[in-house]
Motif scaffolding. Structure first.
Motif, PDB file in Angstrom:
ATOM      1  N   PHE A  24       0.841  -1.192   0.000  1.00 23.75           N
ATOM      2  CA  PHE A  24       0.000   0.000   0.000  1.00 23.75           C
ATOM      3  C   PHE A  24       0.880   1.247   0.000  1.00 23.75           C
ATOM      4  CE2 PHE A  24      -2.271  -3.245   2.642  1.00 23.75           C
ATOM      5  CZ  PHE A  24      -3.205  -3.617   1.682  1.00 23.75           C
ATOM      6  N   SER A  25       0.279   2.391  -0.292  1.00 12.88           N
ATOM      7  CA  SER A  25       1.016   3.650  -0.331  1.00 12.88           C
ATOM      8  C   SER A  25       1.780   3.859   0.965  1.00 12.88           C
ATOM      9  CB  SER A  25       0.052   4.810  -0.555  1.00 12.88           C
ATOM     10  OG  SER A  25      -0.548   4.736  -1.831  1.00 12.88           O
ATOM     11  N   MET A  35      -4.465   2.532  -0.824  1.00 12.81           N
ATOM     12  CA  MET A  35      -4.307   3.258   0.438  1.00 12.81           C
ATOM     13  C   MET A  35      -4.564   2.375   1.654  1.00 12.81           C
ATOM     14  SD  MET A  35      -3.292   6.174  -0.539  1.00 12.81           S
ATOM     15  CE  MET A  35      -3.339   7.010   1.045  1.00 12.81           C
ATOM     16  N   GLY A  36      -4.681   1.077   1.423  1.00 17.62           N
ATOM     17  CA  GLY A  36      -4.969   0.146   2.510  1.00 17.62           C
ATOM     18  C   GLY A  36      -6.197  -0.669   2.180  1.00 17.62           C
ATOM     19  N   ARG A  41      -3.428  -0.875   6.988  1.00 18.21           N
ATOM     20  CA  ARG A  41      -2.903   0.311   6.318  1.00 18.21           C
ATOM     21  C   ARG A  41      -1.546   0.090   5.654  1.00 18.21           C
ATOM     22  NH1 ARG A  41      -1.134   3.212   3.653  1.00 18.21           N
ATOM     23  NH2 ARG A  41      -0.968   5.477   3.597  1.00 18.21           N
ATOM     24  N   VAL A  42      -0.701  -0.779   6.199  1.00 16.97           N
ATOM     25  CA  VAL A  42       0.650  -0.966   5.677  1.00 16.97           C
ATOM     26  C   VAL A  42       1.022  -2.445   5.717  1.00 16.97           C
ATOM     27  CG1 VAL A  42       3.114  -0.579   6.158  1.00 16.97           C
ATOM     28  CG2 VAL A  42       1.501   1.340   6.313  1.00 16.97           C
ATOM     29  N   ILE A  43       1.584  -2.930   4.610  1.00 15.85           N
ATOM     30  CA  ILE A  43       2.353  -4.184   4.604  1.00 15.85           C
ATOM     31  C   ILE A  43       3.622  -3.893   3.816  1.00 15.85           C
ATOM     32  CG2 ILE A  43       2.501  -6.615   4.002  1.00 15.85           C
ATOM     33  CD1 ILE A  43      -0.482  -6.830   4.078  1.00 15.85           C
ATOM     34  N   ASN A  44       4.730  -3.769   4.501  1.00 20.95           N
ATOM     35  CA  ASN A  44       6.026  -3.544   3.867  1.00 20.95           C
ATOM     36  C   ASN A  44       6.870  -4.806   3.996  1.00 20.95           C
ATOM     37  OD1 ASN A  44       5.271  -0.931   3.319  1.00 20.95           O
ATOM     38  ND2 ASN A  44       6.530  -0.011   4.943  1.00 20.95           N
TER      39      ASN A  44
END
Length: 229
Positions: A24-25, A35-36, A41-44
């Motif tokens: 995601f962004s 944007m999720g 919200r985040v998967i890095n």
């Protein structure tokens, strides 16, 4: 309904010491269509060089999960927690009203690979919290994170659950979803079919309006499964 986020479609970041792929962004990678998903919200997908890491920085009002794939993370934060996470361990840091932390690869020769995951909380502020645990490699689905700490899982400030999934070749598993719930499946390794859709390592699957998730492994599988509001 299933939507696949292929591994090679993810955003990229390369700082020399850090190579990252963003589902995601995040940071300098921005895609208004990514944007999720639900409260995820985040998967890095991060690879950190030996002896390098993230200097002290702050977070607030976010539930931050780290899952170590290879190597170790040396963690230190402003709440007095100073820990080392080894491969297979999960960390859940509730940022609450605010916390500062650093994350380093303490090895002088081996790389660190881990997934960094952010989930938006259902309550803001409050005292920051820290939890850490290795849930082993039991076959099938193992509950890792839940809102009430069920089955010895880590406790999150959100109506969300996270499972780890281990399957041998030819094995399968199922997870029922309550009406209105959503799910995200992130494949770490192997080849996996989710409700008939095939995933390769690094792929993610967003699922909504599904009553059940059916998993089938055509190669040995390691994956994360999110049950989301």
């Amino acid at each position: 309904m299933i939507s696949i986020r292929r591994a090679d479609e993810r955003g990229r970041a390369n700082f020399g010491w850090l190579h990252s792929r963003h589902s995601f962004s995040f940071g300098s990678y921005y895609d208004p269509a990514q944007m999720g998903f639900s409260r995820l919200r985040v998967i890095n997908d991060d690879a950190v060089a030996a002896g390098a890491g993230f200097d002290t920085h702050g977070h607030r009002d976010m539930e931050i999960i780290s899952y170590v794939l290879e190597g170790c993370i040396a963690h230190k934060d402003s709440s007095g927690n100073e820990e080392v996470l080894s491969a297979g361990e999960f960390q859940l840091m509730s940022a609450g009203s605010g916390i500062y932390h650093s994350e380093y690869n303490p090895s002088s020769s081996k790389p660190l690979k881990f997934l960094q995951i952010w989930i938006e909380p259902n309550a803001i502020g409050g005292k920051p919290g820290y939890q850490q645990q290795n849930f082993g490699r039991a076959p099938g689905l193992t509950l890792v994170v839940s809102p009430d700490g069920a089955e010895g899982s880590l406790t999150i400030k959100q109506d969300a659950c996270l499972y780890q999934l281990w399957l041998g070749q030819g094995e399968g598993a199922e997870l029922a979803l309550a009406p209105g719930r959503k799910a995200w499946v992130q494949l770490v390794e192997g080849k996996l079919s989710v409700n008939g859709e095939r995933l390769a390592p690094g792929d993610g699957a967003a699922l909504s309006d599904e009553e059940r998730l059916s998993f089938s492994a055509t190669q040995p599988v390691r994956a994360l499964v999110f049950d989301l509001p």
